[in-house]
Design an enzyme around this catalytic site. Structure first.
Site, PDB file in Angstrom:
ATOM      1  N   GLU A 126       2.478   1.788  -3.284  1.00 41.56           N
ATOM      2  CA  GLU A 126       1.495   2.353  -4.229  1.00 41.56           C
ATOM      3  C   GLU A 126       1.367   3.858  -4.042  1.00 41.56           C
ATOM      4  O   GLU A 126       1.390   4.626  -5.008  1.00 41.56           O
ATOM      5  CB  GLU A 126       0.139   1.678  -4.015  1.00 41.56           C
ATOM      6  CG  GLU A 126      -0.984   2.243  -4.875  1.00 41.56           C
ATOM      7  CD  GLU A 126      -2.178   2.671  -4.043  1.00 41.56           C
ATOM      8  OE1 GLU A 126      -2.549   3.859  -4.114  1.00 41.56           O
ATOM      9  OE2 GLU A 126      -2.737   1.825  -3.327  1.00 41.56           O
ATOM     10  N   HIS A 127       1.245   4.316  -2.796  1.00 48.07           N
ATOM     11  CA  HIS A 127       1.118   5.748  -2.543  1.00 48.07           C
ATOM     12  C   HIS A 127       2.345   6.527  -3.005  1.00 48.07           C
ATOM     13  O   HIS A 127       2.219   7.614  -3.566  1.00 48.07           O
ATOM     14  CB  HIS A 127       0.928   5.987  -1.039  1.00 48.07           C
ATOM     15  CG  HIS A 127      -0.498   6.009  -0.608  1.00 48.07           C
ATOM     16  ND1 HIS A 127      -1.104   7.113  -0.055  1.00 48.07           N
ATOM     17  CD2 HIS A 127      -1.462   5.052  -0.651  1.00 48.07           C
ATOM     18  CE1 HIS A 127      -2.369   6.836   0.238  1.00 48.07           C
ATOM     19  NE2 HIS A 127      -2.608   5.584  -0.107  1.00 48.07           N
ATOM     20  N   GLU A 157      -4.901   6.620   7.136  1.00 46.85           N
ATOM     21  CA  GLU A 157      -5.932   5.971   6.334  1.00 46.85           C
ATOM     22  C   GLU A 157      -6.335   4.638   6.954  1.00 46.85           C
ATOM     23  O   GLU A 157      -7.521   4.316   7.083  1.00 46.85           O
ATOM     24  CB  GLU A 157      -5.432   5.738   4.906  1.00 46.85           C
ATOM     25  CG  GLU A 157      -6.440   4.992   4.038  1.00 46.85           C
ATOM     26  CD  GLU A 157      -5.884   4.573   2.684  1.00 46.85           C
ATOM     27  OE1 GLU A 157      -6.576   3.819   1.978  1.00 46.85           O
ATOM     28  OE2 GLU A 157      -4.761   4.982   2.338  1.00 46.85           O
ATOM     29  N   HIS A 211       0.823  -1.202   0.000  1.00 47.13           N
ATOM     30  CA  HIS A 211       0.000   0.000   0.000  1.00 47.13           C
ATOM     31  C   HIS A 211       0.864   1.261   0.000  1.00 47.13           C
ATOM     32  O   HIS A 211       0.607   2.228  -0.738  1.00 47.13           O
ATOM     33  CB  HIS A 211      -0.904  -0.045   1.236  1.00 47.13           C
ATOM     34  CG  HIS A 211      -1.983   0.984   1.251  1.00 47.13           C
ATOM     35  ND1 HIS A 211      -2.808   1.168   2.338  1.00 47.13           N
ATOM     36  CD2 HIS A 211      -2.391   1.889   0.333  1.00 47.13           C
ATOM     37  CE1 HIS A 211      -3.676   2.132   2.085  1.00 47.13           C
ATOM     38  NE2 HIS A 211      -3.435   2.588   0.872  1.00 47.13           N
ATOM     39  N   GLU A 267       4.130   9.562   3.217  1.00 49.03           N
ATOM     40  CA  GLU A 267       3.008   8.731   2.805  1.00 49.03           C
ATOM     41  C   GLU A 267       2.847   7.487   3.682  1.00 49.03           C
ATOM     42  O   GLU A 267       1.735   6.989   3.824  1.00 49.03           O
ATOM     43  CB  GLU A 267       3.171   8.317   1.342  1.00 49.03           C
ATOM     44  CG  GLU A 267       3.155   9.468   0.362  1.00 49.03           C
ATOM     45  CD  GLU A 267       1.820  10.194   0.344  1.00 49.03           C
ATOM     46  OE1 GLU A 267       0.772   9.519   0.273  1.00 49.03           O
ATOM     47  OE2 GLU A 267       1.830  11.436   0.412  1.00 49.03           O
TER      48      GLU A 267
END
Length: 992
Positions: A75-76, A172, A72, A150
């Site tokens: 990806e960010h 998140e 994840h 991030e």
């Protein structure tokens, strides 16, 4: 240039590629070409057709080996600058400066995908280039601050000295882990697949994310982000030779093939019966808040026949209204909401049956009811009619191809990964299903589905029974444990460690606050203003009549489908009837009629249509949020040839439903289902609910929206459910009265989206639609919106500011400021559309997301005067509100060169001109009509956007000030955080 080829002989495949296979894809009106890049080992699937909305996606198989969220976080961070495009955030620059129809990246449990889409050839090429450079040559190898921003990092509060964690993904996932649905799915996956990658949380567990080191993060990217591990997909009317040459020469040829060792092994069968917990706040009721689930692994996703058969079986046995297992569980009093899902986006497919709103002691009964019901239907046979109806429904949805706001090519590509990712020989198997449906139709008259049910549930050695029970204060305890852990970490730090941390934080802050250079920004390719169409797209609103009823025809190429939206004017309704009208929409079609039980009715509807959906519609006037039109309605999707069967079913739902003691059992079930659904979603959609809660105090439109879709509606149905026996007689009278008063010919209006032949069929069947309508009273001049305006005005005399908060068990906030600019004499301007982009991807992005660590931030302004700022999964509260206070200054002092203005214009027009499918085009046209939006309005707004100047941006500052001057703050968030600031709110209540 070779575009939209029908035959492989029409295209030259560059020598760098090996042609593996060619598939004709007639149901998609496409040609499928499967290639392998010889040098790098990259796999490519091309789908060539005439769709102008082109899609490119590069996906990687990325199986995590822990729950640090490394996939994840990669990806960010991948889209935070690269070798050719070194600006800090090319993703944001593309959002602001491209005509994309889709631009994002997504992390799944075993893959990460980077899709883009555009109708513009030049734009499509630009997007491909930036994304390819990002995935193969990201900047984070050279700048650790990207990982820290991030992913996660330590922060030292300069005033208190307190050590904390921060980071976009970290926050998140803290928000995600506030959802019991997320927790339950993670626990199911961990138990179903204990020995393979699905055991881990690919998004990241907030308790584990801070264990991820920068070195391990880099190693993950180096291992998996290689062409040999890539699955590249292109769809639409693109130049095949040009794109293949570009891929080869610019990127793939630089790599030699390797073995990425990313294969996902099969999980051996396991059985488990486990209990987990999730958190409730102290103010929440824990009764009937347990989740029970029964999950089995049923086969391989590469077995497309099995996967589609299971989808049909799952719907028939569990998910459909009145489905046997659902009904048996409800009748046994287990759970408030019974649902199911069939998972195909992992190597091994899984069937999950869930009872939400249950109690832990119901677990054994839950299991026995499922298995006893399955055994009964295996022995006596599953209803052939239900199987046929379900198959018809799935086939209708497949052939309709309604993907909502997403490009068709994107969903086609994502579906391809369900087989391609696990078997390189099967890139196209999941997207041509006509033959599958035909074979399954033949199997209905055999015992195929009964055997499938037996193997999926009863004789299945791969099964997990899970209880996820509420635990009050769990998140608060975890937060406290984290604070203590961080305090120990800080206590163990030497003075040098503290100074090093401060220096690292200073580097991160400097990185965040230092803008990209003009040269870096200029490297990002963007379109010119000349690439934007000068005129807005038209909508189709053709005035007609069907048997004396005013009708609006939206002429679209619907391929034989008629989308019919029947509306009944309820503008004169009482305010206290609004929520009952919403409840009426929630129940019609799901209760018995005079002709059918609700289960039989469901079969009939699916046999002959794509669905009948009662709804409550409300539209504000284009110029005034205090002028609201309210309409009860029902939508019908049907093949025109099925109108003789589907129209009588629509009529039956509207005119042959009566609420009596006989319907009470079912109504109570629906109430409980909706309550359970709301409990799962209210906090997860906290930003929308915060905006709605604030809007309640300002305009008639805001009040209507909150009453029928917000926290107030949840409380209404909860109270009704809790006190049903004492309220049922009044409820019968109310619902039956609403049907008789409002669902009448004098109030009717018809909207039809269809091609000419299909509209003609609707008109020809007007007697079936209109003649059965009862007559009644026309709409009176006593308007609901006028009464609401007076009510709100009287209330506002009692306050000059309003600060409200709703507490939940989560550990993040959703912070909203809400206002109305029209009340301050400010007219709507198209520049407000541009302002949304500027705020969401510049000022708010930088201050709320990048610096503040929130996952999302938004600015929104409507033509009717409503405006809002909001944040999503935000670690902060009043710090974010302080950022909102700076919006007017930001706009007033805004300075930009022509390139930056052009970039904002293009990004704005990307949203304005987003392509729509026929159904969505028809609904947009209907909304324009109901709100009073004209083509000239759209043209004027477009001209204002295209001709914007720096001074035009400055002129927006009063709009931001007008929003803030209304002094309405609404927050959904952490119980602990809100209670710390309780004295700053006028009202603090538990969300649930």
């Amino acid at each position: 240039m070779t575009k939209s080829v029908k035959n492989i002989n029409e295209v030259r495949i560059p020598a760098a590629y090996e042609l593996i296979g060619v598939n004709e894809l007639p149901e998609n009106k496409s040609l499928g070409i499967y290639l392998k890049h010889k040098k790098s080992g990259a796999k490519l699937a091309l789908i060539s057709n005439e769709d102008k909305n082109k899609v490119f996606c590069i996906g990687f198989r990325t199986p995590p080996e822990d729950s640090t969220g490394v996939a994840h976080i990669v990806e960010h961070t991948t889209l935070c600058g690269s070798k050719k495009y070194p600006s800090k955030d090319p993703f944001v620059e593309l959002v602001k400066g491209s005509l994309n129809t889709f631009l994002n990246a997504m992390t799944y449990p075993d893959k990460t995908v980077y899709p883009v889409a555009s109708e513009n050839d030049k734009d499509f090429a630009n997007l491909m280039g930036v994304y390819l450079d990002a995935v193969f040559y990201p900047n984070f190898y050279r700048n650790k601050a990207i990982f820290e921003q991030e992913g996660w990092h330590y922060e030292l509060d300069p005033e208190t000295g307190k050590l904390t964690y921060n980071g976009v993904v970290y926050n998140e996932m803290k928000g995600s882990f506030s959802s019991p649905d997320t927790i339950e799915w993670n626990d199911i996956s961990a138990e179903l697949y204990p020995d393979v990658t699905y055991h881990f949380v690919s998004g990241g567990d907030p308790e584990v994310i801070p264990t991820l080191t920068y070195e391990n993060y880099l190693a993950f990217h180096k291992r998996f982000y290689h062409p040999s591990n890539s699955y590249i997909y292109l769809y639409g009317d693109f130049d095949i030779e040009d794109r293949l040459d570009f891929l080869d020469k610019e990127y793939l040829s630089a790599f030699d093939a390797i073995d990425p060792k990313s294969e996902i092994p099969l999980q051996k069968p396991v059985k488990a019966d486990k209990t987990y917990t999730y958190s409730l706040s102290d103010g929440e009721d824990s009764d009937h808040r347990t989740f029970l689930s029964y999950s089995t692994v049923t086969g391989l996703s590469t077995d497309v026949m099995h996967a589609n058969a299971m989808k049909i079986l799952e719907y028939v046995m569990v998910d459909a209204p009145g489905a046997p297992i659902k009904k048996a569980l409800v009748d046994a009093g287990i759970g408030n909401d019974i649902s199911s899902s069939f998972v195909t986006d992992s190597r091994q497919t899984a069937l999950i049956i869930e009872a939400a709103g249950a109690n832990a002691e119901d677990k054994d009964k839950f299991v026995s009811v499922i298995e006893d019901t399955a055994k009964k239907y295996i022995e006596q046979g599953i209803s052939k009619k239900s199987l046929t109806a379900s198959l018809n429904f799935f086939e209708f949805k497949y052939r309709e191809g309604d993907f909502g706001r997403w490009p068709k090519g994107l969903l086609v590509g994502l579906r391809m990964y369900d087989s391609w990712l696990y078997d390189e020989t099967k890139p196209f198997d999941t997207i041509e299903l006509g033959g599958i449906f035909a074979e399954l139709r033949k199997k209905i008259d055999t015992d195929y589905f009964e055997k499938l049910l037996d193997s999926a549930l009863l004789h299945n050695d791969h099964k997990v029974i899970l209880t996820v029970a509420p635990e009050k204060g769990k998140n608060a305890a975890l937060e406290k444990a984290t604070e203590e852990k961080l305090a120990k970490i800080k206590a163990s730090m030497t003075e040098k460690d503290i100074e090093d941390l401060k220096a690292e934080s200073a580097k991160l802050k400097a990185f965040q606050e230092t803008p990209s250079t003009p040269e870096e920004l200029a490297a990002i390719p963007m379109l010119d203003r000349e690439d934007i169409a000068k005129k807005p797209k038209t909508v189709s609103n053709i005035d007609k009549e069907i048997n004396g009823i005013k009708t609006l025809w939206h002429k679209e190429d619907t391929n034989g489908i008629a989308y019919l939206h029947l509306l009944f004017d309820a503008n004169d309704m009482a305010e206290e009837d609004l929520q009952y009208m919403r409840l009426l929409a929630d129940t019609l079609g799901l209760v018995d009629t005079k002709k059918h039980t609700y289960a039989d009715l469901s079969d009939e509807v699916l046999m002959y249509s794509g669905g009948i959906m009662p709804d409550l519609n409300y539209y504000s006037n284009v110029d005034d949020a205090n002028k609201v039109g309210v309409y009860f309605g029902a939508e019908l999707k049907t093949l025109a040839r099925e109108l003789p069967h589907s129209l009588p079913l629509l009529n039956e739902i509207l005119y042959e439903t009566e609420f009596t003691d006989a319907t009470d059992k079912r109504v109570k079930e629906i109430l409980k289902e909706n309550i359970a659904g709301a409990q799962s979603s209210l906090e997860g959609n906290g930003n929308a609910n915060a905006v709605s809660a604030g809007a309640y105090y300002l305009t008639a439109m805001g009040r209507v929206g909150e009453l029928v879709n917000g926290i107030s509606y949840y409380r209404f149905i909860k109270d009704l459910s809790d006190n049903y026996e004492s309220m049922k007689d009044a409820l019968h009278k109310k619902l039956n009265g609403l049907l008789k008063k409002y669902i009448v010919k004098e109030r009717a209006f018809i909207s039809v989206t269809a091609d000419e032949a299909s509209f003609t069929e609707v008109a020809n069947k007007g007697d079936l639609l209109v003649d059965i309508m009862p007559t009644g009273s026309p709409v009176s001049s006593d308007k609901l919106s006028d009464r609401l305006v007076n009510e709100i005005a009287a209330e506002r005399k009692g306050w000059s500011k309003k600060a409200i908060a709703y507490t939940g068990s989560g550990t993040v906030q959703y912070v909203a400021r809400v206002g109305n600019f029209r009340e301050k004499g400010l007219p709507y301007t198209g520049l407000l559309e541009l302002m949304k982009v500027m705020l969401s991807y510049d000022y708010l992005w930088m201050n709320v997301r990048v610096k503040g660590g929130a996952y999302g931030c938004y600015g929104g302004f409507d033509r009717d005067g409503r405006g809002s700022f909001s944040s999503y999964r935000d670690p902060n509260l009043f710090e974010t509100d302080k950022v909102y206070e700076g919006v007017a200054d930001y706009l007033e002092s805004f300075k930009a060169d022509d390139r930056t203005l052009t970039q904002f214009i293009i990004g704005t027009m990307s949203a304005v001109d987003r392509p729509l499918n026929p159904y969505a085009s028809g609904e947009k046209a209907l909304v324009w009509k109901m709100r009073g939006v004209s083509y000239e309005d759209a043209e004027k707004a477009r001209d204002e956007i295209l001709s914007v100047t720096e001074e035009g941006i400055h002129s927006l500052a009063p709009y931001a000030k007008a929003l803030m001057d209304d002094n309405v703050l609404a927050v959904v968030g952490s119980e602990a955080k809100i209670n710390e600031n309780r004295d700053k709110f006028d009202k603090v209540e538990s969300l649930l």
